[in-house]
Design an enzyme around this catalytic site. Structure first.
Site, PDB file in Angstrom:
ATOM      1  N   SER A  28      -5.913  44.273   6.916  1.00 38.49           N
ATOM      2  CA  SER A  28      -5.147  45.738   7.721  1.00 38.49           C
ATOM      3  C   SER A  28      -6.448  46.773   6.849  1.00 38.49           C
ATOM      4  O   SER A  28      -7.858  46.540   6.663  1.00 38.49           O
ATOM      5  CB  SER A  28      -4.720  45.808   6.464  1.00 38.49           C
ATOM      6  OG  SER A  28      -4.584  47.085   5.755  1.00 38.49           O
TER       7      SER A  28
ATOM      8  N   ASN B 184       0.699  35.718   7.530  1.00 36.92           N
ATOM      9  CA  ASN B 184       1.427  37.416   7.336  1.00 36.92           C
ATOM     10  C   ASN B 184       2.074  37.698   6.530  1.00 36.92           C
ATOM     11  O   ASN B 184       1.789  39.340   6.446  1.00 36.92           O
ATOM     12  CB  ASN B 184       2.273  37.358   8.777  1.00 36.92           C
ATOM     13  CG  ASN B 184       3.368  39.092   9.372  1.00 36.92           C
ATOM     14  OD1 ASN B 184       2.628  40.079   9.030  1.00 36.92           O
ATOM     15  ND2 ASN B 184       4.774  38.546   8.567  1.00 36.92           N
TER      16      ASN B 184
ATOM     17  N   TYR C  96      -4.028  45.607  -3.234  1.00 36.77           N
ATOM     18  CA  TYR C  96      -3.978  45.159  -1.643  1.00 36.77           C
ATOM     19  C   TYR C  96      -5.144  45.329  -0.588  1.00 36.77           C
ATOM     20  O   TYR C  96      -4.999  44.401  -0.408  1.00 36.77           O
ATOM     21  CB  TYR C  96      -2.872  46.223  -1.000  1.00 36.77           C
ATOM     22  CG  TYR C  96      -2.199  45.642   0.448  1.00 36.77           C
ATOM     23  CD1 TYR C  96      -1.470  45.111   0.144  1.00 36.77           C
ATOM     24  CD2 TYR C  96      -2.881  46.990   1.540  1.00 36.77           C
ATOM     25  CE1 TYR C  96      -1.181  44.551   1.891  1.00 36.77           C
ATOM     26  CE2 TYR C  96      -2.150  46.167   2.777  1.00 36.77           C
ATOM     27  CZ  TYR C  96      -1.608  45.567   3.007  1.00 36.77           C
ATOM     28  OH  TYR C  96      -1.390  45.280   4.250  1.00 36.77           O
TER      29      TYR C  96
ATOM     30  N   ILE D 201       6.292  42.909  11.608  1.00 33.90           N
ATOM     31  CA  ILE D 201       5.449  42.097  12.391  1.00 33.90           C
ATOM     32  C   ILE D 201       6.388  40.413  12.666  1.00 33.90           C
ATOM     33  O   ILE D 201       5.334  40.144  13.465  1.00 33.90           O
ATOM     34  CB  ILE D 201       3.389  42.215  11.939  1.00 33.90           C
ATOM     35  CG1 ILE D 201       3.759  43.612  12.128  1.00 33.90           C
ATOM     36  CG2 ILE D 201       2.878  41.592  11.924  1.00 33.90           C
ATOM     37  CD1 ILE D 201       3.181  44.495  11.654  1.00 33.90           C
TER      38      ILE D 201
ATOM     39  N   ALA E 229       4.740  51.186  13.427  1.00 37.82           N
ATOM     40  CA  ALA E 229       6.455  50.974  12.719  1.00 37.82           C
ATOM     41  C   ALA E 229       7.614  49.454  12.736  1.00 37.82           C
ATOM     42  O   ALA E 229       8.044  49.135  13.092  1.00 37.82           O
ATOM     43  CB  ALA E 229       7.575  51.632  13.332  1.00 37.82           C
TER      44      ALA E 229
END
Length: 274
Positions: free
Chosen positions: A147, A95, A160, A23, A194
């Site tokens: 997320s 990121n 996480y 990403i 993906a």
């Protein structure tokens, strides 16, 4: 009055942490496609930066090797991006992330805290440098990558999920503190995407196992598939752009509907009676 254009500020300097792969790389390349003056890519792994040298826009792409959690690395990236663009820092994307599972009943609390910090510290360091530069310029936008796990935790992934929830809280706190200085701060909460990591995981399974994973991913995303890195990058770029000029303090789900899908005992197939 014409609508704001969908691109970064012309000639603006941008920084993307964890930009060597997945990403992060897709975001850096997309920002360049949209006209960013320069993009500094922060990555701890030198091998993950090799692609930058051969990129068609290599002159506007600045590789910065280092730990995104270190404020000194973030400052080097900001300066490098501004030098290459010949313009102030306009956009910053936090990121960088560490994917390592742990449970409190099997992992010492100190180690769990270390894993939380490994995911939270890069965002804090990046935001610290970004808000200083952007406040001085009177404008700028930050996007923190979160997320779906910040709201829908997955068993075994406490560090996480905790870090991502904290990043969303940080997003809101900074939005209200630095909005008066012209700085917008938002987050994107991603579903499964993906990336190279995802594809490598599938490649390590046999055909039947990979098929089960793909089917499971289709079930948990109402759109019936995982996302692409380019789709995540497009959402990030939008939040950085003038088109999102009145959006701040928001966490935008970019998850194919994953967080609004409830697998509940009362759930039934569409069209069936109860």
């Amino acid at each position: 009055m014409s609508a704001p254009e969908e691109h970064p500020r012309p000639g603006g300097a941008h920084v993307v942490t964890g930009g060597g792969r997945g990403i992060g790389r897709a975001t850096a390349e997309h920002l360049l496609d949209l006209g960013a003056g320069a993009v500094a890519v922060v990555e701890a792994d030198s091998a993950a930066l090799e692609w930058t040298a051969a990129h068609p826009r290599a002159g506007r792409l600045v590789p910065v090797r280092g730990d995104a959690a270190e404020e000194g690395t973030a400052e080097r990236a900001a300066e490098a991006a501004q030098d290459a663009a010949g313009a102030p820092l306009a956009g910053w994307v936090n990121n960088a992330a560490v994917f390592r599972d742990a449970s409190l009943h099997t992992t010492p609390a100190r180690q769990v805290m270390g894993l939380i910090e490994a995911n939270l510290a890069p965002a804090v360091a990046g935001c610290a440098v970004a808000v200083r530069h952007m406040s001085a310029a009177g404008a700028g936008a930050i996007v923190n990558v979160s997320s779906h796990q910040a709201r829908q935790a997955v068993p075994g992934c406490a560090p996480y999920a905790t870090a991502k929830a904290a990043i969303e809280g940080l997003t809101r706190a900074l939005a209200v503190e630095y909005g008066p200085r012209g700085v917008r701060v938002n987050a994107v909460a991603l579903g499964s995407v993906a990336t190279e990591r995802y594809e490598a995981y599938l490649a390590g399974l046999d055909e039947e196992g990979a098929g089960r994973v793909r089917a499971q991913m289709a079930r948990v995303h109402p759109l019936g598939r995982v996302g692409t890195a380019r789709e995540a990058a497009a959402a990030i770029a939008h939040l950085l752009s003038p088109s999102a000029g009145f959006i701040t303090g928001a966490t935008v789900p970019v998850d194919g509907g994953r967080t609004v899908l409830a697998h509940d005992p009362e759930a039934h197939e569409t069209g069936e009676g109860r």
